[in-house]
Design a protein around this motif. Sequence first.
Motif: not given
Length: 221
Positions: A117-118, A128, A73-74, A120-121, A77, A87, A124-125
């Motif tokens: 956690a995945v 954002r 999930p990262n 949620t991320k 950016d 993802w 959140e992203n």
Amino acid sequence: MTSSVAGPRGILSKHLIRDQALSIIDEEGVDALTMRRLADRLGVKAQSLYSHFPNKDAVLDAVANRLATSINPNNFDSSWQDGLRTWATSYYDVIHWHPNAAHIVAAGASDRLEYLAVSTKVHENLMRHGWPPRHATMAAAAVTYLVLGAATTHFATANDDAADARHYPHLEDETAGVRVARSIDRESFALALDSLIRGLEHVLAACEQRISRDNQDYTDK
């Protein structure tokens, strides 16, 4: 005599139990997994498992968490589009290689901390990048539905023996190509994902316009 996967006394661990549970699920399906079946695979007594996991559901939670660590999930950016694509593709890969575990990974549970956690991320992203909370939830859910459907429904095998050239001549070359490359599943998933993301761009644009109008109305008052 059952050979022991666990090895010498004292080697049994949560990770080993979890990994052997996943092996059983991959080979035989979720219904085949019982604490007794798992103990037999490990070469231990069933009671030994309960010092690590209270029940089968707890083992399934551990399996879900294990698979969730392979979901990425990262990559949000640069853009939410790139983030969703990374993802979704990593999620697809997990389900593609472990189709019997699809509903385990997708099911929510309070003890599935890695999976939560995945999720949620991702949420959140999306927020954002300007997604309203409710629409961020729906966008992530839409991608999840696509991933689960694509990863568990294989066009490549569905038509393997269905194409009789006498009755379905348009499928003859198509299925022959699938037998050689088996790439149509992944390419079709990528096409569907790109189409979904383009549709979500319109959804976000509409949300932004509505928020702008609401803000303007508030200012005018």
